[in-house]
Design a protein around this motif. Structure first.
Motif, PDB file in Angstrom:
ATOM      1  N   THR A 120       0.806  -1.264  -0.022  1.00  0.00           N
ATOM      2  CA  THR A 120       0.043   0.047  -0.005  1.00  0.00           C
ATOM      3  C   THR A 120       0.825   1.359   0.107  1.00  0.00           C
ATOM      4  N   ASN A 121       2.100   1.259   0.322  1.00  0.00           N
ATOM      5  CA  ASN A 121       3.051   2.154   0.489  1.00  0.00           C
ATOM      6  C   ASN A 121       4.169   2.264  -0.301  1.00  0.00           C
ATOM      7  N   PHE A 122       4.830   3.446  -0.780  1.00  0.00           N
ATOM      8  CA  PHE A 122       6.227   3.298  -1.432  1.00  0.00           C
ATOM      9  C   PHE A 122       7.004   4.376  -0.974  1.00  0.00           C
ATOM     10  N   LYS A 123       8.159   4.313  -0.922  1.00  0.00           N
ATOM     11  CA  LYS A 123       9.312   5.731  -0.805  1.00  0.00           C
ATOM     12  C   LYS A 123      10.338   5.294  -1.749  1.00  0.00           C
ATOM     13  N   VAL A 124      10.852   6.408  -2.411  1.00  0.00           N
ATOM     14  CA  VAL A 124      11.972   6.234  -3.114  1.00  0.00           C
ATOM     15  C   VAL A 124      12.951   7.166  -2.430  1.00  0.00           C
ATOM     16  N   GLU A 125      14.153   6.662  -2.278  1.00  0.00           N
ATOM     17  CA  GLU A 125      15.026   7.513  -1.538  1.00  0.00           C
ATOM     18  C   GLU A 125      16.343   7.362  -2.369  1.00  0.00           C
ATOM     19  N   GLY A 126      16.886   8.240  -3.073  1.00  0.00           N
ATOM     20  CA  GLY A 126      17.945   8.112  -3.850  1.00  0.00           C
ATOM     21  C   GLY A 126      17.655   6.911  -4.960  1.00  0.00           C
ATOM     22  N   HIS A 127      18.452   6.062  -5.153  1.00  0.00           N
ATOM     23  CA  HIS A 127      18.426   4.906  -6.024  1.00  0.00           C
ATOM     24  C   HIS A 127      17.601   3.665  -5.360  1.00  0.00           C
ATOM     25  N   PHE A 128      16.859   3.920  -4.180  1.00  0.00           N
ATOM     26  CA  PHE A 128      16.332   2.811  -3.632  1.00  0.00           C
ATOM     27  C   PHE A 128      14.848   2.943  -3.629  1.00  0.00           C
ATOM     28  N   LEU A 129      13.904   1.844  -3.733  1.00  0.00           N
ATOM     29  CA  LEU A 129      12.422   1.858  -3.636  1.00  0.00           C
ATOM     30  C   LEU A 129      12.208   0.839  -2.476  1.00  0.00           C
ATOM     31  N   THR A 130      11.390   1.162  -1.773  1.00  0.00           N
ATOM     32  CA  THR A 130      10.755   0.559  -0.518  1.00  0.00           C
ATOM     33  C   THR A 130       9.319   0.341  -0.742  1.00  0.00           C
ATOM     34  N   LEU A 131       8.967  -0.784  -0.833  1.00  0.00           N
ATOM     35  CA  LEU A 131       7.532  -1.136  -0.837  1.00  0.00           C
ATOM     36  C   LEU A 131       6.986  -1.591   0.392  1.00  0.00           C
ATOM     37  N   THR A 132       5.990  -1.286   1.126  1.00  0.00           N
ATOM     38  CA  THR A 132       5.394  -1.664   2.384  1.00  0.00           C
ATOM     39  C   THR A 132       3.989  -2.055   2.380  1.00  0.00           C
ATOM     40  N   ASP A 133       3.329  -2.927   3.192  1.00  0.00           N
ATOM     41  CA  ASP A 133       1.970  -3.098   3.286  1.00  0.00           C
ATOM     42  C   ASP A 133       1.762  -2.589   4.897  1.00  0.00           C
ATOM     43  N   ASN A 134       0.401  -2.532   5.277  1.00  0.00           N
ATOM     44  CA  ASN A 134       0.012  -2.029   6.431  1.00  0.00           C
ATOM     45  C   ASN A 134       0.432  -2.562   7.628  1.00  0.00           C
ATOM     46  N   GLN A 135       1.018  -4.060   7.408  1.00  0.00           N
ATOM     47  CA  GLN A 135       1.407  -4.918   8.763  1.00  0.00           C
ATOM     48  C   GLN A 135       2.972  -4.606   8.875  1.00  0.00           C
ATOM     49  N   GLY A 136       3.483  -3.876   7.930  1.00  0.00           N
ATOM     50  CA  GLY A 136       5.029  -3.648   8.430  1.00  0.00           C
ATOM     51  C   GLY A 136       6.014  -4.448   7.422  1.00  0.00           C
ATOM     52  N   ASN A 137       5.277  -5.383   6.746  1.00  0.00           N
ATOM     53  CA  ASN A 137       6.209  -6.135   5.902  1.00  0.00           C
ATOM     54  C   ASN A 137       6.716  -5.363   4.528  1.00  0.00           C
ATOM     55  N   SER A 138       7.930  -5.445   4.239  1.00  0.00           N
ATOM     56  CA  SER A 138       8.553  -4.802   3.211  1.00  0.00           C
ATOM     57  C   SER A 138       9.435  -5.433   2.197  1.00  0.00           C
ATOM     58  N   MET A 139       9.685  -4.656   1.184  1.00  0.00           N
ATOM     59  CA  MET A 139      10.776  -5.213   0.312  1.00  0.00           C
ATOM     60  C   MET A 139      11.495  -3.881  -0.368  1.00  0.00           C
ATOM     61  N   LYS A 140      12.601  -4.195  -0.458  1.00  0.00           N
ATOM     62  CA  LYS A 140      13.710  -3.124  -0.682  1.00  0.00           C
ATOM     63  C   LYS A 140      14.497  -3.524  -2.057  1.00  0.00           C
ATOM     64  N   PHE A 141      14.288  -2.258  -3.032  1.00  0.00           N
ATOM     65  CA  PHE A 141      14.914  -2.516  -4.285  1.00  0.00           C
ATOM     66  C   PHE A 141      15.891  -1.641  -4.565  1.00  0.00           C
ATOM     67  N   ILE A 142      16.829  -1.584  -5.523  1.00  0.00           N
ATOM     68  CA  ILE A 142      17.932  -0.837  -5.952  1.00  0.00           C
ATOM     69  C   ILE A 142      17.617  -0.643  -7.492  1.00  0.00           C
ATOM     70  N   ALA A 143      17.860   0.581  -7.844  1.00  0.00           N
ATOM     71  CA  ALA A 143      17.787   0.870  -9.257  1.00  0.00           C
ATOM     72  C   ALA A 143      18.575   0.158 -10.212  1.00  0.00           C
ATOM     73  N   ALA A 144      18.193  -0.733 -11.189  1.00  0.00           N
ATOM     74  CA  ALA A 144      19.048  -1.264 -11.967  1.00  0.00           C
ATOM     75  C   ALA A 144      20.066  -0.523 -12.760  1.00  0.00           C
ATOM     76  N   ASP A 145      19.776   0.592 -13.119  1.00  0.00           N
ATOM     77  CA  ASP A 145      20.620   1.144 -13.875  1.00  0.00           C
ATOM     78  C   ASP A 145      21.575   2.384 -12.893  1.00  0.00           C
ATOM     79  N   TRP A 146      21.543   1.907 -11.670  1.00  0.00           N
ATOM     80  CA  TRP A 146      22.689   2.692 -10.842  1.00  0.00           C
ATOM     81  C   TRP A 146      23.886   2.095 -10.871  1.00  0.00           C
ATOM     82  N   ASP A 147      24.991   3.008 -11.065  1.00  0.00           N
ATOM     83  CA  ASP A 147      26.474   2.443 -11.054  1.00  0.00           C
ATOM     84  C   ASP A 147      26.960   2.557  -9.501  1.00  0.00           C
TER      85      ASP A 147
END
Length: 151
Positions: A124-151
Motif C-alpha cells: 500500500t505504500n512506497f518510498k523512493v530514496e535516492g536509488h532505492f525503492l521500498t514497498l510496504t504493506d500496512n502490517q510492516g512487511n517490506s521489500m527493498k529494491f535498488i535501481a538497476a541502472d544505478w552504478d
C-alpha cells in the motif's frame, strides 16, 4: 524571432504549472516517464532471503511500461515465473497494485515467488530514496529494491 521565443517560453511555463498543480492535488504520478519510479528495480531485501540469493534468482520488478490514467504496467521476475500487474503510484506515498497474474511454470524452488506474491498483493505504500525503492504493506512487511541502472 522574439514571437517564437515568447511562444516557446509560454508553453514551457504552462507545462510547468500544469505539472505542479497535479502534484499539489495528490494525483497519480504523471503518465510521462518518471525516472524516479519508472525504471527497473533489483530486489535487495525481502523477509529472510539473503541478498546474494535474491541476486542469484534475478529477483526484480520492471516499472518502465506506462499505461493509461497514470498507471504503470509492471512485471516481476522471482525465480522462473513472471508476475504481471498494474500499479498506480500516488504523490502521497501510496501505491495500488492490481490486476496481478503470472506464468505458471513448475520451478525447482518457489518459496521466493510464493512469499513475494502473498506480500506484493497487499502493498500500500512506497518510498523512493535516492536509488532505492521500498514497498510496504500496512502490517510492516517490506521489500527493498535498488535501481538497476544505478552504478
Amino acid at each position: 524571432m522574439k514571437k517564437l521565443l515568447l511562444s516557446i517560453f509560454t508553453i514551457l511555463v504552462l507545462q510547468l504549472l500544469l505539472n505542479c498543480s497535479s502534484l499539489m492535488n495528490g494525483n497519480s504520478v504523471s503518465t510521462a516517464k518518471n525516472p524516479h519510479i519508472q525504471r527497473e528495480w533489483m530486489m535487495i531485501a525481502f523477509e529472510n532471503f539473503a541478498k546474494a540469493d535474491l541476486i542469484k534468482m534475478n529477483a526484480k520488478i520492471n516499472l518502465t511500461e506506462p499505461a493509461k490514467d497514470g498507471k504503470i504496467n509492471g512485471k516481476a521476475l522471482m525465480g522462473c515465473n513472471e508476475i504481471f500487474f498494474s500499479s498506480e503510484f500516488k504523490n502521497n506515498g501510496k501505491v495500488k497494485i492490481s490486476e496481478i497474474s503470472s506464468t505458471e511454470k513448475a520451478c525447482p524452488d518457489m518459496k521466493l515467488e510464493d512469499d513475494f506474491s502473498k506480500t506484493f498483493k497487499n502493498i500500500t505504500n512506497f518510498k523512493v530514496e535516492g536509488h532505492f525503492l521500498t514497498l510496504t504493506d500496512n502490517q510492516g512487511n517490506s521489500m527493498k529494491f535498488i535501481a538497476a541502472d544505478w552504478d
